[in-house]
Structures are given as structure tokens and as C-alpha cells.
Design a protein around this motif. Structure first.
Motif, PDB file in Angstrom:
ATOM      1  N   GLU A 294       0.833  -1.202   0.000  1.00 22.06           N
ATOM      2  CA  GLU A 294       0.000   0.000   0.000  1.00 22.06           C
ATOM      3  C   GLU A 294       0.874   1.262   0.000  1.00 22.06           C
ATOM      4  O   GLU A 294       1.950   1.268   0.611  1.00 22.06           O
ATOM      5  N   PRO A 295       0.397   2.325  -0.630  1.00 16.40           N
ATOM      6  CA  PRO A 295      -0.813   2.359  -1.474  1.00 16.40           C
ATOM      7  C   PRO A 295      -0.550   1.753  -2.847  1.00 16.40           C
ATOM      8  O   PRO A 295       0.593   1.571  -3.246  1.00 16.40           O
TER       9      PRO A 295
ATOM     10  N   GLY B 262      -2.034  -1.278  -3.921  1.00 19.38           N
ATOM     11  CA  GLY B 262      -2.628  -2.600  -3.938  1.00 19.38           C
ATOM     12  C   GLY B 262      -1.869  -3.631  -4.739  1.00 19.38           C
ATOM     13  O   GLY B 262      -2.451  -4.640  -5.159  1.00 19.38           O
TER      14      GLY B 262
ATOM     15  N   LYS C 169      -0.385  -4.471   3.588  1.00 16.65           N
ATOM     16  CA  LYS C 169      -1.723  -4.789   4.083  1.00 16.65           C
ATOM     17  C   LYS C 169      -2.004  -6.270   3.887  1.00 16.65           C
ATOM     18  O   LYS C 169      -1.691  -6.841   2.837  1.00 16.65           O
TER      19      LYS C 169
END
Length: 535
Positions: free
Chosen positions: A261-262, A264, A289
Motif C-alpha cells: 500500500e498504497p 494494492g 496490508k
């Protein structure tokens, strides 16, 4: 001619036997059970006895000839045959073959042996239905813990089969859950993990004893009860960073997806929740994440994040140790993710040599705080820089600590000297106060009455001695000073004599002094008048 006569006689005998067979009461004799599409053998009385002419009939509304031991007469159908010249063997049974059969034996008379043939069929296909939450690719059904589950099972056959439900846990004996006719059903409320196991529906043909069963494995799943936890750990063996995601409390294990992140960007996906990062993926301040999903958990799943950071160090820049004593150097690490490895080094000829615990060096660590204790400090060996190094896969930090080794100081002598100086200063101040403040002493003497007269005498005596010494040292030029200065000096000495006489109680001397003082003053005034007068 003889053969033609014999054939009509045999037909007459068969017809007579058939008529006699109709007179045999049904239900008397042996009962034989056969299965559809199978074979069966019907015995004719005592199989071990000697046999005569044997003929088999089927007893319907009209007796039906099947076959005889007389080889000149063929059987009624190819599937009928004799075994041991007496028993009737029927192949490829069908439901229509069920009924009563009679064996006629002619030997020194005629005997009849009825046999009741029952044909069983089934059980047919067993149909099972379980209202489970879902099923796995291998057919295993699963339900959510605490839910309600309904079971039903059915089958057909001739006669209708008996249907039973059995349950067997992973470790334990089979347990009967329900039994009914050709259909059985029941429900479980608030399913618990103790009901996880194999549920078997058994259909049994009560006539033939043949069984058919279907077993279904039922798993009881439960979603995780806690929130997922993310962590970053250092893998020192491979010098890589390991991301770990845990989501405890559920069954079976959830599935984990790691992303950067950021953005994905997918890092990895597995049921273990562990991913290894290479050096190109490791950067100070990066955030990762973990998204966990469970088969009976929330559809959106649950997530957690972890940020990797290099360590920060905090310590005292200087420490002092006395020769022969002990000293402890402290190094505190903060902000490291994953946790840092703390090492102590000496900034000497071999700066990369890591200090190892020994009798001279004691190294202890509690969490991310490390202490280095140096025993028996030596100025030659121990004085200098010590390096505290904190390292994790994200970065390395070092801090220098200077250790100064000094000779021990005699604290007792220092304290004694300080006390002596303080006492000396107090005595000096008191002495100066007494010396330069005779008025203060005079006031003190008046408050204590007459018993303080000796002290006042000493003070006046000192002033007289100083005045007399000053007069003796004056030269001739001082004696020729102006009369005004002489009169002031005489007045001063006269005052001292009067004070001395008053203190010592000499009244006569006091009177004499007063008289002299008056005479001196009169003469002085006369002289002054004469001088002021114009010439």
C-alpha cells in the motif's frame, strides 16, 4: 409301437401328479428367499435320501409343469434345471418367480415336498439430503457452528427397506440417530463441533438382508473470533524480511492476501499468511496490508496493516568508571519494525568485533533495551569508545558511547576539608564582627548589666594602647601642628580616661579628669579668642 404307448402313459402320470399337487396346502414346507436377477436352488425333501422319479411344478391357479428327472421330457424354460437329479435350480430370478413350488417324488409310492420361494429386490438407490451451508469440491458438506441442520434419507425395494441414520465422530463408535420405514428424517439444532463427523444413511432389505448405504462427511466451521494481526519479522538466516498475518479463533484456517500500500500491488497469497520480501521490496516507511477471508466469515473479510521502519537509538554519550569499579552502558532502541538485533562493539583496532558475554563483560537485554556492564574497570583496557549497533532488514544504526576511567577519590578527606573551610570562614566572620562593632558589644554589655564590664575594659585598653603607641611614634613635626588639632587630641584622650574611670569605679580620677578637661577647654577657648582677634 411300444414307444408310442409309453408317451401317452407319461402324460397321464404328469396330469395326475399335477392334480395331486393342487391338493398340497400352500405355505407348508421350506421357505427359500432369492434376489431378483440372481439364482436360487430349491431342494426336494431330504437331499441325502435315494431318489426316484422327480417332477417339479409351480402352484398357481393351475399347476404348471417345470421339469422332471425323466430325460425324455424337456424343461419348461432353459433357466430351469435339476441339481443332483432332484433340486430345482432357477436362474435370472424375477419378481414374477415368487410363489409356491412342489416337488413330486415317485419311489415305492408318491411323495410331495412343497417349497415357498420369496423374491427380494433392492434396496434401490439411497437418496440423502442435508441442509448444510455449503459443500466442498470433494463432496464434503459443511455448516456454520450454531446453525440448524436437517437430515433426510429414503430408498425403495421389495419389500420396502428399513432406513436408519448413524453418526460416527472422528474418534468414537457409531451412534444410531434415527430409524423409520422407508424414509427417515431429523433435525439438529445449534450444531456444535462435537457433531462433526460422518453421517451414514443405511437402507436394509428385511427379506434378503442386503444393505445399501450413503455416507456424508459433515464439517462444522466457525469464523475467527478476533481481529487479524500483522507483524514483520527478520529472518537472519536468509537476511530477508518476513511478513506474518494471523487470524486466530476460526476453523478452518482462513486465506490471506498480502498487498503493498498504497497501490494494492499483490505481494503474495496463501493459507499460511507468511510472505518473504527480498531486498528490492524493503524500504524504510513502506506499508503492507493483509486481507484475510474465511469460508463462513464476513464476505468482505478483515484486514490489518504493518509499516516497516529502521531502528532509532537513544543512549548517554559519556559514562565514567573508577578504576576497579563497575559501570553499565545502556542502549535503547525505538521505532524498529521488525524488531532490531542489538550488538555491542569496541571502536578499537577491530571495530567489527562484536563483544561477547564474559566475566569482564555482562550483556543483558530486555525487549529493545540492552545493557553492557563492564566489571573491574581498567584505564588501559576499558577506556575509550563503545559502539551500540541496532540492525534490522530495513536499516542499521550505531551510536558511540565514551567511557572514561578515573582513579578513585578520597571522599572523606574532601568532606573534612570542606567542613574545616566552612568553620574557618564562620570564625573569621565572627571575629571581624566583634572587632569592628564595639557599639554592638556595648549594647550587649548593657543588656547583661555590670557583669560584662571586663569585656568593655579590654576593648578600651586596646584603644588606649593603640593611641599611646601612636603618640610615641609621632615625630616632632606632628607636635607643632595647629592648636585646633591638638585641642581635638586632648579632648579625645580626656574622653577615654573618663570612660575608663567610669568603668573601673574610680570616681576621684573621674572628677580630676573632668576638672582638667574644663581647664583645658577654658584655656583653649581663651587662645582661640585671642587668635580671632584682629592685630
Amino acid at each position: 409301437m411300444a414307444a408310442g404307448v409309453r408317451a401317452p402313459q407319461l402324460r397321464v402320470l404328469l396330469c395326475l401328479g399335477a392334480l395331486l399337487a393342487r391338493a398340497v396346502p400352500a405355505g407348508v414346507g421350506a421357505v427359500i428367499i432369492g434376489e431378483a436377477h440372481g439364482n436360487v436352488t430349491l431342494l426336494c425333501g431330504n437331499a441325502s435320501a435315494s431318489r426316484g422319479l422327480v417332477t417339479w411344478y409351480r402352484n398357481d391357479s393351475e399347476p404348471i409343469f417345470l421339469l422332471t428327472s425323466n430325460s425324455s421330457l424337456p424343461p419348461a424354460a432353459p433357466r430351469f434345471s435339476l441339481v443332483n437329479a432332484s433340486a430345482l435350480h432357477i436362474g435370472n430370478l424375477s419378481l414374477q418367480d415368487e410363489g409356491t413350488y412342489t416337488c413330486q417324488e415317485v419311489l415305492n409310492g408318491t411323495r410331495y415336498f412343497p417349497v415357498w420361494l420369496q423374491v427380494a429386490d433392492g434396496p434401490y438407490q439411497v437418496e440423502v439430503n442435508i441442509s448444510a451451508t455449503g459443500s466442498l469440491p470433494n463432496g464434503t458438506r459443511f455448516v456454520t457452528q450454531g446453525s440448524q441442520v436437517a437430515f433426510s434419507c429414503g430408498s425403495g425395494g421389495r419389500p420396502p427397506p428399513r432406513v436408519e441414520w448413524w453418526f460416527r465422530a472422528a474418534s468414537g463408535a457409531a451412534e444410531l440417530f434415527g430409524s423409520n420405514g422407508s424414509h427417515s428424517s431429523f433435525a439438529l439444532l445449534q450444531v456444535s463441533t462435537s457433531l462433526q463427523g460422518n453421517f451414514t444413511c443405511v437402507a436394509t432389505n428385511t427379506r434378503s438382508g442386503r444393505q445399501r448405504q450413503v455416507t456424508t462427511e459433515l464439517l462444522v466451521y466457525s469464523p475467527p473470533t478476533s481481529a487479524p494481526l500483522c507483524s514483520a519479522e527478520a529472518s537472519w538466516a536468509s537476511s530477508k524480511l518476513r511478513l506474518t498475518c494471523r487470524w486466530d479463533g476460526g476453523y478452518p484456517e482462513p486465506h490471506f492476501l498480502w498487498t503493498e500500500e498504497p497501490g494494492g500491488m499483490i505481494v503474495g497469497s496463501s493459507k499460511l499468511g507468511v510472505e518473504m520480501l527480498n531486498n528490492s521490496q524493503v524500504e524504510d516507511g513502506k506499508t503492507f496490508k493483509c486481507l484475510g477471508t474465511h469460508i463462513v466469515g464476513p464476505e468482505s473479510g478483515a484486514s490489518c496493516v504493518v509499516q516497516i521502519r529502521s531502528p532509532s537509538l537513544l543512549s548517554e554519550p559519556m559514562k565514567t568508571c573508577f578504576v576497579g569499579g563497575n559501570v553499565t552502558l545502556t542502549c535503547q532502541v525505538s521505532g524498529a519494525s521488525p524488531l532490531a538485533r542489538i550488538q555491542w562493539l569496541r571502536n578499537l583496532s577491530q571495530p567489527e568485533a562484536v563483544l561477547q558475554p564474559s566475566s569482564h563483560y555482562l550483556i543483558t537485554q530486555a525487549g529493545q533495551s540492552s545493557n553492557l556492564t563492564v566489571h573491574n574497570c581498567s584505564q588501559d583496557l576499558d577506556e575509550g569508545y563503545y559502539v551500540c549497533r541496532a540492525e534490522n532488514p530495513v536499516g542499521v544504526r550505531e551510536v558511540d558511547i565514551w567511557l572514561s576511567v578515573k582513579e578513585p577519590v578520597n571522599v572523606g578527606s574532601i568532606v573534612g576539608t570542606v567542613i574545616s573551610l566552612v568553620l574557618l570562614g564562620v570564625a573569621t566572620v565572627l571575629g571581624l564582627l566583634l572587632y569592628y562593632s564595639p557599639v554592638f558589644c556595648w549594647k550587649g554589655g548593657t543588656l547583661r548589666a555590670q557583669n560584662m564590664g571586663d569585656m568593655m575594659v579590654l576593648v578600651d585598653s586596646e584603644e588606649e594602647e593603640e593611641a599611646e603607641g601612636a603618640e610615641e611614634e609621632e615625630d616632632a613635626d606632628v607636635e607643632e601642628e595647629t592648636r585646633e588639632e591638638l585641642s581635638k587630641e586632648v579632648h579625645k584622650h580626656g574622653h577615654i580616661h573618663r570612660v575608663t574611670a567610669l568603668v573601673n569605679g574610680n570616681l576621684e580620677q573621674l572628677r580630676s579628669g573632668l576638672q582638667d578637661l574644663q581647664d583645658d577647654n577654658s584655656a583653649q577657648q581663651s587662645d582661640i579668642v585671642q587668635e580671632d582677634r584682629p592685630v
